[in-house]
Scaffold this motif. Structure first.
Motif, PDB file in Angstrom:
ATOM      1  N   GLU A  79       0.836  -1.199   0.000  1.00  0.00           N
ATOM      2  CA  GLU A  79       0.000   0.000   0.000  1.00  0.00           C
ATOM      3  C   GLU A  79       0.877   1.258   0.000  1.00  0.00           C
ATOM      4  O   GLU A  79       0.631   2.187  -0.774  1.00  0.00           O
ATOM      5  N   ALA A  80       1.909   1.250   0.835  1.00  0.00           N
ATOM      6  CA  ALA A  80       2.790   2.422   0.909  1.00  0.00           C
ATOM      7  C   ALA A  80       3.494   2.640  -0.434  1.00  0.00           C
ATOM      8  O   ALA A  80       3.589   3.761  -0.926  1.00  0.00           O
ATOM      9  N   GLY A  81       3.974   1.546  -1.030  1.00  0.00           N
ATOM     10  CA  GLY A  81       4.662   1.651  -2.318  1.00  0.00           C
ATOM     11  C   GLY A  81       3.750   2.238  -3.386  1.00  0.00           C
ATOM     12  O   GLY A  81       4.173   3.057  -4.209  1.00  0.00           O
ATOM     13  N   MET A  82       2.504   1.822  -3.361  1.00  0.00           N
ATOM     14  CA  MET A  82       1.565   2.327  -4.369  1.00  0.00           C
ATOM     15  C   MET A  82       1.203   3.781  -4.100  1.00  0.00           C
ATOM     16  O   MET A  82       1.083   4.579  -5.021  1.00  0.00           O
ATOM     17  N   LYS A  83       1.071   4.106  -2.818  1.00  0.00           N
ATOM     18  CA  LYS A  83       0.768   5.515  -2.467  1.00  0.00           C
ATOM     19  C   LYS A  83       1.884   6.424  -2.952  1.00  0.00           C
ATOM     20  O   LYS A  83       1.637   7.494  -3.490  1.00  0.00           O
ATOM     21  N   GLY A  84       3.133   5.973  -2.764  1.00  0.00           N
ATOM     22  CA  GLY A  84       4.269   6.774  -3.189  1.00  0.00           C
ATOM     23  C   GLY A  84       4.535   6.644  -4.687  1.00  0.00           C
ATOM     24  O   GLY A  84       5.507   7.173  -5.194  1.00  0.00           O
ATOM     25  N   ARG A  85       3.706   5.915  -5.371  1.00  0.00           N
ATOM     26  CA  ARG A  85       3.805   5.721  -6.835  1.00  0.00           C
ATOM     27  C   ARG A  85       5.114   5.035  -7.243  1.00  0.00           C
ATOM     28  O   ARG A  85       5.577   5.199  -8.371  1.00  0.00           O
ATOM     29  N   LYS A  86       5.733   4.335  -6.297  1.00  0.00           N
ATOM     30  CA  LYS A  86       6.950   3.614  -6.659  1.00  0.00           C
ATOM     31  C   LYS A  86       6.612   2.229  -7.152  1.00  0.00           C
ATOM     32  O   LYS A  86       7.344   1.622  -7.917  1.00  0.00           O
TER      33      LYS A  86
END
Ligand code: ATP
Ligand code: MG
Length: 539
Positions: free
Chosen positions: A115-122
């Protein structure tokens, strides 16, 4: 005791070593020179590209893309990926509620990381990833509730529990942490991508580019077929001016095709490649080929039960490829099939006739082979293949053809294209078979020196000789002259330059010609003169 691991080159790859690499260099140098005389410039695209580029350009249905590419995800989420493997491979098992609760911590950690990776668009925010994240969160919450019922032994709960574990496993599998990239299996796609990316349509047209370098396909290795192999290729790209009447450019396209073929043949002639055979064909265009393919399909269906399984399958997927078949039992049937030459539209027929006339004007000998096809939709009209001697069944050294429309398919302007790719490994094999491998790399001069003063002279002599372009071996430590001469002989040196106290004092060097053992005293200038003359005589 630690075990010694023996590393070996990966199956299907190999080291190219001296003196063979000299031949490789000569072949590549000749390509540069010959292609340069035709106005081609070199492009060096990267060795990996998005998998999607090859899927589009080469075609997702081809063997190359569907099973031969080396692909991997390109991302910074190594830890998360490891966590996924742990969850998938070992820990999260059906029928085992303990595993789920034991690893709930890891699952929650994974979900949070994703979820964090997707939020940061990474991590790419794709529909697939979004869906996977939602599923993961939902099932992770569920299994915790279901677990308590499950241990109560109720079968419905057990079923729901297992469904959730399966759901988790599925979601884990589809998550993509980054873009999928592939080692290039060919380079036409990259050249077209570069043409678009750098706005080359704005340059004087056509744009003529060549490349050399490794390609990667996971095929079964055998003679002339490797997993890392090398191609030398060229492409001619030309943006189509708006409103161009296709009939008007037929003569021009044919001349371009013929010149590209002439260039490959000139290159092969320059190398002295033996038994070169050029075969050509026209495979029609978007207008006439589909009709021919339908006709072919209908004819093939009539004889379906006489064909092998591969050809039977291809009746549906790609009937043209049946013409490619090498199966002995199918040859008679194929000979009786309708030929595309009889079904070309007026433009294609006109262009094919003009290509042949143009080849004739250029003195390029060819044979027509109506069974020569390319399986991909965007290939059109002119196709050709060149074979050479000494290669057994892997005897194709070059394949090429016209591919108008490919650049557009990749998001560029309407553009014409024609190109070819030469299999450099096979080209080299054929040259070696014909005894054109070239001699082992020798030395022009072996400097045999003894004594401190002689070493100083030897070093300056080596510097001067190397600056003049001669291959010089300068031993790092002094050797007895007898030993030095033996080594000079082993290295295939032409001359031994013998430097001792005497030579240093008088400035007269002792030079031994190793071929006949003759010996002379010469000055530095005389020695250089000798070498230059020798060079002229031997080359
Ligand atoms: P083939 O029918 O021999 O598999 P291909 O149609 O797959 O060839 P292309 O994709 O047209 O080949 O590539 C052009 C040339 O590259 C071939 O004619 C051949 O000389 C060479 N080539 C292709 N695959 C390999 C390989 N795995 N190892 C060595 N050379 C190869
Ligand atoms: Mg192949």
């Amino acid at each position: 005791m630690t075990e010694k691991k023996k590393f070996q080159a990966i199956k299907g790859t190999r080291d190219l070593l001296p003196p063979e690499t000299e031949l490789w260099n000569r072949v590549e140098q000749t390509a540069r020179e010959v292609f340069g005389t035709f106005g081609f410039g070199e492009i060096r695209p990267p060795i990996f590209e998005p998998t999607e580029l090859f899927a589009r350009a080469v075609g997702g249905e081809t063997d190359i893309v569907s099973k031969e590419m080396y692909s991997f995800e390109d991302h910074d989420f190594g830890e998360l990926e490891k966590l996924r493997s742990v969850l998938l491979i070992r820990e999260l098992e059906l029928e085992n509620p303990q595993s789920a609760s034991l690893h709930k911590g890891q699952l929650t950690e994974f979900n949070a990381g994703l979820e964090a990776g997707m939020k940061g668009r990474k991590i790419p925010v794709t529909p697939v990833n979004e869906r996977a994240l939602a599923d993961l969160k939902m099932h992770t919450a569920k299994i915790e509730i279901l677990r308590s019922d499950y241990t109560g032994g109720e079968w419905q709960a057990r079923e729901r529990f297992n469904a959730s574990v399966t759901g988790i496993r599925q979601a884990l599998r589809v998550v993509k942490f980054g873009d999928v990239i592939s080692l290039r299996p060919e380079a036409t796609a990259s050249v077209c991508r570069a043409y678009i990316e750098h706005g080359m349509h704005a340059l004087p047209q056509p744009v003529k580019l060549y490349y050399t370098g490794p390609m990667f396909r996971r095929e079964r290795p055998q003679k002339g077929r490797y997993r890392q192999f090398y191609q030398i290729g060229a492409e001619v790209l030309e943006m189509v001016p708006p409103n161009q009447d296709p009939a008007k450019s037929i003569g021009k396209d044919a001349a371009v095709d013929a010149e590209v073929i002439e260039m490959v043949m000139a290159f092969f002639a320059q190398l002295g490649l033996e038994g070169v055979k050029l075969e050509i064909n026209s495979i029609g265009d978007r207008e006439c080929r589909p009709k021919y393919v339908e006709l072919l399909r209908a004819e093939l269906l009539k004889v379906k039960d006489k064909l092998g399984p591969d050809s039977q399958r291809r009746i549906e997927t790609n009937p043209l490829r049946v013409l490619d078949s090498k199966l002995e039992s199918e040859q008679g049937i194929i000979a009786g099939l309708p030929k595309i030459a009889d079904h070309l539209c007026a433009n294609c027929a006109g262009q094919y006739a003009e290509v042949k006339r143009q080849l004739g004007m250029r003195g390029v000998a060819y044979a027509e082979n109506w069974r020569l096809v390319r399986g991909l939709d965007y290939y059109m009209r002119t196709t050709f293949e060149i074979t050479a001697r000494g290669l057994g069944s892997q005897n194709a050294v070059c394949g090429g053809g016209r591919y108008d429309g490919l650049v557009e398919l990749l998001g560029g302007p309407p553009t014409k294209g024609i190109g070819f790719a030469i299999g450099e490994d096979r080209l080299i094999l054929s040259l070696q078979e014909a005894g054109k491998g070239g001699a082992a790399q020798g030395r022009d001069v072996f400097v045999a020196w003894m004594g401190e003063k002689a070493q100083a002279t030897a070093i300056t002599a080596a510097q001067k000789l190397r600056a003049a372009g001669f291959r010089v071996e300068l031993p790092p430590v002094e050797q007895k002259f007898g030993k030095a001469l033996g080594q000079a002989d082993k290295l295939g040196a032409r001359y031994a330059l013998i430097l001792g106290d005497d030579e240093v004092a008088t400035g007269q060097w002792t030079v031994k010609t190793l071929a006949d053992g003759s010996q002379a005293k010469v000055s530095e200038a005389e020695f250089l003169e000798m070498l230059r003359k020798g060079k002229a005589l031997s080359s």
